[in-house]
Design a protein around this motif. Structure first.
Motif, PDB file in Angstrom:
ATOM      1  N   UNK A  27     101.195  58.866 -20.521  1.00 17.36           N
ATOM      2  CA  UNK A  27     101.028  60.001 -19.614  1.00 17.36           C
ATOM      3  C   UNK A  27      99.701  60.004 -18.856  1.00 17.36           C
ATOM      4  N   UNK A  28      98.626  59.497 -19.474  1.00 17.24           N
ATOM      5  CA  UNK A  28      97.332  59.488 -18.796  1.00 17.24           C
ATOM      6  C   UNK A  28      97.283  58.455 -17.672  1.00 17.24           C
ATOM      7  N   UNK A  29      98.266  57.564 -17.641  1.00 15.16           N
ATOM      8  CA  UNK A  29      98.302  56.535 -16.612  1.00 15.16           C
ATOM      9  C   UNK A  29      98.430  57.132 -15.215  1.00 15.16           C
ATOM     10  N   UNK A  30      98.994  58.329 -15.120  1.00 18.73           N
ATOM     11  CA  UNK A  30      99.212  58.926 -13.799  1.00 18.73           C
ATOM     12  C   UNK A  30      97.901  59.252 -13.094  1.00 18.73           C
ATOM     13  N   UNK A  31      96.794  59.333 -13.836  1.00 20.25           N
ATOM     14  CA  UNK A  31      95.515  59.673 -13.221  1.00 20.25           C
ATOM     15  C   UNK A  31      94.751  58.445 -12.723  1.00 20.25           C
ATOM     16  N   UNK A  32      95.276  57.266 -12.961  1.00 22.11           N
ATOM     17  CA  UNK A  32      94.597  56.068 -12.469  1.00 22.11           C
ATOM     18  C   UNK A  32      94.730  55.989 -10.953  1.00 22.11           C
ATOM     19  N   UNK A  33      93.719  55.429 -10.256  1.00 15.28           N
ATOM     20  CA  UNK A  33      93.810  55.281  -8.794  1.00 15.28           C
ATOM     21  C   UNK A  33      95.052  54.485  -8.406  1.00 15.28           C
ATOM     22  N   UNK A  34      95.710  54.911  -7.333  1.00 15.33           N
ATOM     23  CA  UNK A  34      96.955  54.297  -6.891  1.00 15.33           C
ATOM     24  C   UNK A  34      96.734  53.552  -5.576  1.00 15.33           C
ATOM     25  N   UNK A  35      97.427  52.429  -5.441  1.00 13.65           N
ATOM     26  CA  UNK A  35      97.341  51.649  -4.202  1.00 13.65           C
ATOM     27  C   UNK A  35      98.524  51.972  -3.301  1.00 13.65           C
ATOM     28  N   UNK A  36      98.221  52.212  -2.055  1.00 17.02           N
ATOM     29  CA  UNK A  36      99.231  52.542  -1.053  1.00 17.02           C
ATOM     30  C   UNK A  36      99.066  51.627   0.160  1.00 17.02           C
ATOM     31  N   UNK A  37     100.174  51.326   0.805  1.00 17.53           N
ATOM     32  CA  UNK A  37     100.146  50.576   2.061  1.00 17.53           C
ATOM     33  C   UNK A  37     100.232  51.565   3.213  1.00 17.53           C
ATOM     34  N   UNK A  38      99.232  51.561   4.085  1.00 13.87           N
ATOM     35  CA  UNK A  38      99.204  52.485   5.206  1.00 13.87           C
ATOM     36  C   UNK A  38     100.147  52.031   6.315  1.00 13.87           C
TER      37      UNK A  38
END
Length: 470
Positions: free
Chosen positions: A204-215
């Protein structure tokens, strides 16, 4: 029970008029209650992880039944403890808390929130989460008031027996009235990967890790929205989680409030906060979204629809969407694009925490007892930070991670509540020694404002961006 145990273990020839008003009894009571409180907190964290596993493996309704049934078992054992009394009764109470690991408040609140997010439309989730929290606060306020009345009228065992009956009735209601929702596909690759190793328990704590997105322009961007939202929620609960206890302690210390006066004070605060969340909050969210609806929302939907697999025709997409709309209450679609981003949810979380900090800071000017009731009326008007934050984080993560998102943010709230008891308990004690207890409200307000600043750095991914699943 601590009082009875003392007189069973000591031969007191001339007890005081109030036989339980000895320092030794008060000290033991504080120690035993502290043990119950700490065990409830730690077992509650474990319960959260167990409930998450049950939701994924057994389904939401089955997990909710489990989380409601086992507290009933714990209450049955505690009834025996209350009837036994003395040191043995205390030991039975404390030992029964281990059942909280299998089923308890954290688990059934998580299961209930998960159930609500599955059966309501995406645009209604934030308001529904606020309503659920409001109903729980109203129930809690009534429970404390009625429990005290029953205890005074029929003895201390009456509230325990009534609560046991209510839990059993709740089990019957859930089993009969709620629909069965389909659980996640056990053959799903993402589900299998998240269930391996330590991530099985701390996923559950994984959701707070920074996420990579393609713009939209093809560049890769790292988004910290969920992380900053988690920090903001932690600071919000740290600032406001002690308010119920603080109001009672300050009213008692500064204005000589007794048990009944404190009971009415907290009943007013909790019930009004619950009414605000259940009645006003969803309407404010709905109106605010219309006011702040981004003009690019429709174009984003068109772009998302255009990005469907090439082998799917426009007519097939239209039919699939209409079928999804019909079946969503029982079988919600697991699609990346099923949720629209509502910026107002995050704006509300920021504003409510800011207002909460300002109103709490103004409590430093309270100088008469009747003004404490005014505080209990005004403070609930800033409610909704937690519900708006849950609604926001559900929009920041993939739909398949909803349970982890709710579990993760609930875990953060629990750690914050544990922290606020120790931190502000120490602060209140230190200020009481120098006769400046009113300054504790300034400390609360300061933490709330820091949480507001953290929420300012939480943002949704840019329009048109696509999540990169790792």
């Amino acid at each position: 029970m601590a009082c009875d145990a003392y007189y069973l273990e000591h031969n007191v020839l001339h007890p005081p008029e109030d036989r339980c008003s000895l320092r030794e009894i008060g000290a033991r009571t504080a120690r035993e209650v502290a043990i119950v409180g700490m065990s409830t907190t730690f077992f509650g964290v474990a319960n959260l992880l167990v409930a998450t596993w049950c939701i994924k493996k057994l389904g939401v309704k089955q997990a909710l039944l489990i989380q409601i049934f086992w507290p009933a078992v714990r209450l049955a054992i505690q009834n025996l403890g209350a009837m036994t009394g003395g040191s043995k009764g205390i030991l039975i109470f404390q030992a029964s808390q281990i059942i909280t690991i299998i089923g308890g408040p954290n688990g059934y609140v998580l299961a209930l929130n998960s159930f609500v997010t599955e059966i309501v439309n995406p645009e209604e989730r934030t308001g529904a989460l606020g309503q659920i929290q409001g109903y729980m606060m109203i129930g809690s306020a009534i429970g404390f008031l009625v429990g005290g009345v029953l205890g005074d009228a029929f003895g201390i065992l009456a509230p325990f027996r009534i609560t046991l009956l209510l839990f059993l009735l709740c089990c019957v209601y859930v089993a009969i009235a709620l629909p069965v929702l389909p659980r996640a596909d056990p053959n799903n690759t993402d589900t299998r990967q998240k269930s391996v190793g330590l991530m099985r328990f701390f996923g559950p704590l994984r959701i707070f890790t920074p996420q990579k997105w393609t713009l939209k322009d093809g560049r890769t961007s790292t988004q910290f929205g969920a992380l900053m939202l988690g920090i903001g929620v932690f600071l919000a609960i740290l600032a406001t989680g002690y308010l119920v206890t603080l109001l009672q302690m300050y009213a008692t210390t500064a204005f000589g409030f007794g048990t009944s006066a404190n009971g009415y004070l907290i009943f007013m605060y909790s019930s009004l906060r619950g009414l605000y969340l259940s009645l006003a909050f969803p309407r404010i969210i709905k109106i605010g979204r219309k006011w702040l609806q981004p003009p690019t929302s429709e174009s984003s939907k068109i772009e998302t629809a255009a990005s469907e697999p090439v082998g799917t025709s426009a007519s097939e997409i239209e039919i699939a969407d209409s079928m999804d709309a019909e079946t969503e209450p029982l079988n919600p679609p697991q699609r990346e694009n099923e949720e629209e981003t509502f910026a107002f949810d995050l704006l509300y979380a920021r504003c409510s925490l800011l207002v909460d900090g300002i109103l709490t800071g103004l409590c430093v000017f309270v100088s008469e007892g009747w003004q404490m009731y005014m505080v209990a009326v005004v403070l609930p008007l800033a409610a909704g930070t937690g519900s708006a934050s849950k609604g926001s984080i559900l929009q920041m993560i993939a739909s398949k991670d909803r349970v982890d998102a709710l579990s993760g943010i609930t875990l953060v709230e629990n750690v914050a509540r544990l922290s606020t008891i120790s931190v502000f308990g120490f602060v209140f004690a230190a200020l009481a020694e120098v006769g400046k207890t009113h300054l504790v409200f300034v400390c609360n307000a300061g933490v709330a404002l820091i949480g507001f600043i953290a929420l300012l750095f939480s943002r949704f991914p840019p329009d048109g961006a696509r999540r990169i699943d790792i």
